[in-house]
Motif scaffolding. Structure first.
Motif, PDB file in Angstrom:
ATOM      1  N   ALA A 267     -80.808 -25.456 -34.164  1.00  0.00           N
ATOM      2  CA  ALA A 267     -80.019 -26.073 -35.231  1.00  0.00           C
ATOM      3  C   ALA A 267     -78.695 -26.612 -34.703  1.00  0.00           C
ATOM      4  O   ALA A 267     -78.209 -27.659 -35.160  1.00  0.00           O
ATOM      5  CB  ALA A 267     -79.772 -25.063 -36.348  1.00  0.00           C
ATOM      6  N   ALA A 268     -78.096 -25.912 -33.744  1.00  0.00           N
ATOM      7  CA  ALA A 268     -76.838 -26.369 -33.162  1.00  0.00           C
ATOM      8  C   ALA A 268     -77.022 -27.702 -32.451  1.00  0.00           C
ATOM      9  O   ALA A 268     -76.217 -28.636 -32.622  1.00  0.00           O
ATOM     10  CB  ALA A 268     -76.294 -25.322 -32.190  1.00  0.00           C
ATOM     11  N   ALA A 273     -76.282 -33.597 -32.608  1.00  0.00           N
ATOM     12  CA  ALA A 273     -76.824 -34.954 -32.450  1.00  0.00           C
ATOM     13  C   ALA A 273     -76.575 -35.809 -33.686  1.00  0.00           C
ATOM     14  O   ALA A 273     -76.467 -37.034 -33.590  1.00  0.00           O
ATOM     15  CB  ALA A 273     -78.317 -34.870 -32.159  1.00  0.00           C
ATOM     16  N   GLN A 274     -76.454 -35.159 -34.850  1.00  0.00           N
ATOM     17  CA  GLN A 274     -76.313 -35.895 -36.102  1.00  0.00           C
ATOM     18  C   GLN A 274     -74.867 -36.115 -36.514  1.00  0.00           C
ATOM     19  O   GLN A 274     -74.576 -36.995 -37.326  1.00  0.00           O
ATOM     20  CB  GLN A 274     -77.050 -35.154 -37.227  1.00  0.00           C
ATOM     21  CG  GLN A 274     -78.557 -35.100 -37.037  1.00  0.00           C
ATOM     22  CD  GLN A 274     -79.230 -34.229 -38.074  1.00  0.00           C
ATOM     23  OE1 GLN A 274     -78.575 -33.515 -38.840  1.00  0.00           O
ATOM     24  NE2 GLN A 274     -80.557 -34.272 -38.112  1.00  0.00           N
ATOM     25  N   GLN A 275     -73.936 -35.320 -35.971  1.00  0.00           N
ATOM     26  CA  GLN A 275     -72.548 -35.383 -36.413  1.00  0.00           C
ATOM     27  C   GLN A 275     -71.792 -36.525 -35.738  1.00  0.00           C
ATOM     28  O   GLN A 275     -71.985 -36.812 -34.555  1.00  0.00           O
ATOM     29  CB  GLN A 275     -71.833 -34.060 -36.115  1.00  0.00           C
ATOM     30  CG  GLN A 275     -72.344 -32.877 -36.932  1.00  0.00           C
ATOM     31  CD  GLN A 275     -72.122 -33.068 -38.417  1.00  0.00           C
ATOM     32  OE1 GLN A 275     -71.107 -33.605 -38.837  1.00  0.00           O
ATOM     33  NE2 GLN A 275     -73.077 -32.620 -39.217  1.00  0.00           N
ATOM     34  N   THR A 276     -70.914 -37.140 -36.508  1.00  0.00           N
ATOM     35  CA  THR A 276     -70.072 -38.210 -35.972  1.00  0.00           C
ATOM     36  C   THR A 276     -68.593 -37.834 -35.984  1.00  0.00           C
ATOM     37  O   THR A 276     -67.772 -38.552 -35.429  1.00  0.00           O
ATOM     38  CB  THR A 276     -70.263 -39.503 -36.788  1.00  0.00           C
ATOM     39  OG1 THR A 276     -69.954 -39.237 -38.171  1.00  0.00           O
ATOM     40  CG2 THR A 276     -71.688 -40.004 -36.668  1.00  0.00           C
ATOM     41  N   GLY A 277     -68.244 -36.726 -36.611  1.00  0.00           N
ATOM     42  CA  GLY A 277     -66.853 -36.308 -36.678  1.00  0.00           C
ATOM     43  C   GLY A 277     -66.723 -34.813 -36.455  1.00  0.00           C
ATOM     44  O   GLY A 277     -67.677 -34.141 -36.078  1.00  0.00           O
ATOM     45  N   ALA A 296     -74.344 -24.931 -25.848  1.00  0.00           N
ATOM     46  CA  ALA A 296     -75.364 -25.881 -26.302  1.00  0.00           C
ATOM     47  C   ALA A 296     -74.747 -27.065 -27.038  1.00  0.00           C
ATOM     48  O   ALA A 296     -75.257 -28.189 -26.955  1.00  0.00           O
ATOM     49  CB  ALA A 296     -76.373 -25.169 -27.202  1.00  0.00           C
ATOM     50  N   ALA A 297     -73.661 -26.830 -27.776  1.00  0.00           N
ATOM     51  CA  ALA A 297     -73.043 -27.897 -28.584  1.00  0.00           C
ATOM     52  C   ALA A 297     -71.526 -27.745 -28.533  1.00  0.00           C
ATOM     53  O   ALA A 297     -70.905 -27.290 -29.507  1.00  0.00           O
ATOM     54  CB  ALA A 297     -73.556 -27.836 -30.019  1.00  0.00           C
ATOM     55  N   PRO A 298     -70.899 -28.092 -27.408  1.00  0.00           N
ATOM     56  CA  PRO A 298     -69.447 -27.851 -27.245  1.00  0.00           C
ATOM     57  C   PRO A 298     -68.576 -28.615 -28.219  1.00  0.00           C
ATOM     58  O   PRO A 298     -67.413 -28.241 -28.435  1.00  0.00           O
ATOM     59  CB  PRO A 298     -69.185 -28.289 -25.793  1.00  0.00           C
ATOM     60  CG  PRO A 298     -70.338 -29.153 -25.416  1.00  0.00           C
ATOM     61  CD  PRO A 298     -71.510 -28.657 -26.202  1.00  0.00           C
ATOM     62  N   GLU A 299     -69.092 -29.663 -28.833  1.00  0.00           N
ATOM     63  CA  GLU A 299     -68.290 -30.449 -29.768  1.00  0.00           C
ATOM     64  C   GLU A 299     -68.185 -29.797 -31.148  1.00  0.00           C
ATOM     65  O   GLU A 299     -67.396 -30.246 -31.998  1.00  0.00           O
ATOM     66  CB  GLU A 299     -68.860 -31.866 -29.908  1.00  0.00           C
ATOM     67  CG  GLU A 299     -70.292 -31.919 -30.415  1.00  0.00           C
ATOM     68  CD  GLU A 299     -71.349 -31.841 -29.328  1.00  0.00           C
ATOM     69  OE1 GLU A 299     -72.268 -32.675 -29.331  1.00  0.00           O
ATOM     70  OE2 GLU A 299     -71.269 -30.941 -28.479  1.00  0.00           O
ATOM     71  N   ILE A 300     -68.966 -28.747 -31.400  1.00  0.00           N
ATOM     72  CA  ILE A 300     -68.930 -28.043 -32.682  1.00  0.00           C
ATOM     73  C   ILE A 300     -68.033 -26.818 -32.570  1.00  0.00           C
ATOM     74  O   ILE A 300     -68.038 -26.108 -31.558  1.00  0.00           O
ATOM     75  CB  ILE A 300     -70.355 -27.631 -33.118  1.00  0.00           C
ATOM     76  CG1 ILE A 300     -71.216 -28.872 -33.368  1.00  0.00           C
ATOM     77  CG2 ILE A 300     -70.311 -26.760 -34.374  1.00  0.00           C
ATOM     78  CD1 ILE A 300     -72.661 -28.561 -33.741  1.00  0.00           C
ATOM     79  N   ASP A 301     -67.272 -26.559 -33.604  1.00  0.00           N
ATOM     80  CA  ASP A 301     -66.386 -25.393 -33.665  1.00  0.00           C
ATOM     81  C   ASP A 301     -67.163 -24.219 -34.266  1.00  0.00           C
ATOM     82  O   ASP A 301     -67.291 -24.107 -35.486  1.00  0.00           O
ATOM     83  CB  ASP A 301     -65.157 -25.729 -34.518  1.00  0.00           C
ATOM     84  CG  ASP A 301     -64.202 -24.547 -34.649  1.00  0.00           C
ATOM     85  OD1 ASP A 301     -64.300 -23.613 -33.827  1.00  0.00           O
ATOM     86  OD2 ASP A 301     -63.380 -24.555 -35.588  1.00  0.00           O
ATOM     87  N   PHE A 302     -67.699 -23.348 -33.409  1.00  0.00           N
ATOM     88  CA  PHE A 302     -68.440 -22.167 -33.861  1.00  0.00           C
ATOM     89  C   PHE A 302     -67.478 -21.003 -34.015  1.00  0.00           C
ATOM     90  O   PHE A 302     -66.704 -20.697 -33.096  1.00  0.00           O
ATOM     91  CB  PHE A 302     -69.535 -21.801 -32.854  1.00  0.00           C
ATOM     92  CG  PHE A 302     -70.660 -22.797 -32.773  1.00  0.00           C
ATOM     93  CD1 PHE A 302     -71.660 -22.810 -33.730  1.00  0.00           C
ATOM     94  CD2 PHE A 302     -70.699 -23.725 -31.743  1.00  0.00           C
ATOM     95  CE1 PHE A 302     -72.690 -23.736 -33.657  1.00  0.00           C
ATOM     96  CE2 PHE A 302     -71.728 -24.644 -31.656  1.00  0.00           C
ATOM     97  CZ  PHE A 302     -72.726 -24.657 -32.624  1.00  0.00           C
ATOM     98  N   ARG A 303     -67.529 -20.349 -35.174  1.00  0.00           N
ATOM     99  CA  ARG A 303     -66.656 -19.197 -35.438  1.00  0.00           C
ATOM    100  C   ARG A 303     -67.489 -18.044 -35.977  1.00  0.00           C
ATOM    101  O   ARG A 303     -68.412 -18.248 -36.759  1.00  0.00           O
ATOM    102  CB  ARG A 303     -65.582 -19.555 -36.463  1.00  0.00           C
ATOM    103  CG  ARG A 303     -64.779 -20.799 -36.145  1.00  0.00           C
ATOM    104  CD  ARG A 303     -63.838 -21.119 -37.295  1.00  0.00           C
ATOM    105  NE  ARG A 303     -63.341 -22.489 -37.219  1.00  0.00           N
ATOM    106  CZ  ARG A 303     -62.652 -23.073 -38.196  1.00  0.00           C
ATOM    107  NH1 ARG A 303     -62.389 -22.410 -39.308  1.00  0.00           N
ATOM    108  NH2 ARG A 303     -62.244 -24.323 -38.052  1.00  0.00           N
ATOM    109  N   ALA A 304     -67.133 -16.841 -35.579  1.00  0.00           N
ATOM    110  CA  ALA A 304     -67.842 -15.660 -36.071  1.00  0.00           C
ATOM    111  C   ALA A 304     -67.432 -15.342 -37.501  1.00  0.00           C
ATOM    112  O   ALA A 304     -66.249 -15.405 -37.841  1.00  0.00           O
ATOM    113  CB  ALA A 304     -67.550 -14.462 -35.174  1.00  0.00           C
TER     114      ALA A 304
END
Length: 360
Positions: A267-268, A273-277, A296-304
């Motif tokens: 999913a990440a 791949a789908q996000q533009t912002g 896997a997706a460094p451009e996404i801000d993953f938080r616990a």
């Protein structure tokens, strides 16, 4: 004295550090570049494949040959030409690797690394549970056990499941057949919701880490991050709350995803791949998973959702423990042949259902 110090530094027995044993695990070694080189040298010398579960320390994940969920790693190990498997995870995972690779040497860096979920049901308890149905004159139930169980429990199981295929496994069983599902009550509740099956009986076990990620905590984090997606592991105590938030419109349903660890990675990548912002995701599982997701997706801000959700057993596989394991060939994991054969049958029947690689 200086000459002796130099010789000691070059000695393979002390290269990368001196290991000390404590109650919390093995310590005394820093995971630096010298340590990583020594780990790789020793792995080659021992003809070992290094496997690291997604919940391991980042430095353990980074030095491993393969990182993933326990079942996928066990299957990779079975296909590997290496004669030795070093499983950086908890004890039941190394047992599963041994079940699927009976002719290989399987090592775990610290045999004290247990699992509260696997320990929540024993083979004797499962036999007694089954007997409550047959002793009453009923038909023997079908036992479905999560792969997060001991080898002895797998041997008493008809078919294993992972969090990603548990629903499919239960649906494969005739509708009039009683099903005993163990040991995780939250995963069992998820399966019951999805199948609508009234004759699904659920054992009251849990992973102490996932159970501690609760509904109020999730609701607070979601309210503070209204644009974030939610990745929720079905073992979590907050899974029902996540579905409630989606059902009452607090969160859009498409943002709430109940996923295995493998499913989270898929999913990440898809989301990236789908996000533009800018994009953020709240993650409800053991915090070690964040390292894999961020890689896997460094451009996404993953938080616990809960940054205290750390498994002390997983974290017993320290850099020192791995170094000791490869130096000494410790700790070897054995499964009696008869137990392994019966447990292997339960795992193979699960694999035949399909989609088993998403693991826990």
């Amino acid at each position: 004295m200086a000459a002796r110090a130099a010789a000691t530094t070059d000695d393979p027995a002390t290269r990368a550090g001196t290991v000390e044993r404590t109650e919390a695990g093995y310590v005394g070694v820093r995971a630096d570049a010298e340590w990583a080189r020594e780990i790789r040298r020793l792995a080659e010398e021992r003809d070992a494949v290094l496997l690291a579960h997604n919940y391991q320390l980042p430095e353990i994940q980074d030095v491993a040959d393969h990182t993933g969920d326990s079942l996928a790693l066990s299957r990779i190990a079975a296909e590997s030409r290496a004669s030795t498997i070093v499983f950086c995870g908890v004890h039941f995972m190394a047992e599963t690797a041994k079940i699927l690779s009976p002719d290989k040497t399987v090592l775990i860096p610290d045999e004290r690394a247990g699992c509260s979920l696997a320990d929540s049901i024993t083979a004797e308890q499962l036999r007694d549970w089954k007997a409550t149905f047959t002793d009453a004159g009923g038909t023997a139930p079908t036992v479905v056990s999560y792969v997060n169980t001991t080898a002895e429990v797998k041997a008493e199981t008809d078919i294993c499941c992972t969090s990603s295929n548990a629903v499919d496994v239960v649906r494969s069983i005739p509708a009039d057949q009683d099903v005993l599902f163990c040991p995780d009550q939250f995963l069992g509740a998820h399966v019951k919701r999805e199948t609508g099956r009234e004759n699904l009986h659920i054992w009251a076990g849990e992973c102490h880490v996932h159970a501690g990620i609760n509904g109020p905590e999730l609701a607070d984090r979601a309210a503070a991050n209204p644009e974030a997606d939610l990745f929720i592991h079905p073992e979590c105590g907050c899974a029902t709350s996540a579905l409630y938030l989606a059902g009452d419109g607090t969160l859009p349903q498409e943002r709430v995803k109940i996923l295995s660890t493998g499913g989270m990675l898929d999913a990440a990548r898809e989301s990236a791949a789908q996000q533009t912002g800018p994009h953020s995701v709240l993650v409800a599982t053991e915090v070690g998973m964040l390292h894999q997701l961020r890689s896997a997706a460094p451009e996404i801000d993953f938080r616990a959702v809960n940054d205290r959700a750390s498994c002390r057993y997983m974290k017993m596989i320290t850099p020192a423990a791995l170094l000791r394991c490869l130096r000494e060939g410790a700790d070897e994991v054995e499964v009696p042949a008869e137990i392994a054969e019966r447990g292997r049958g339960a795992v193979e029947r699960m694999v035949a259902i399909g989609r088993p690689g998403g693991g826990e």
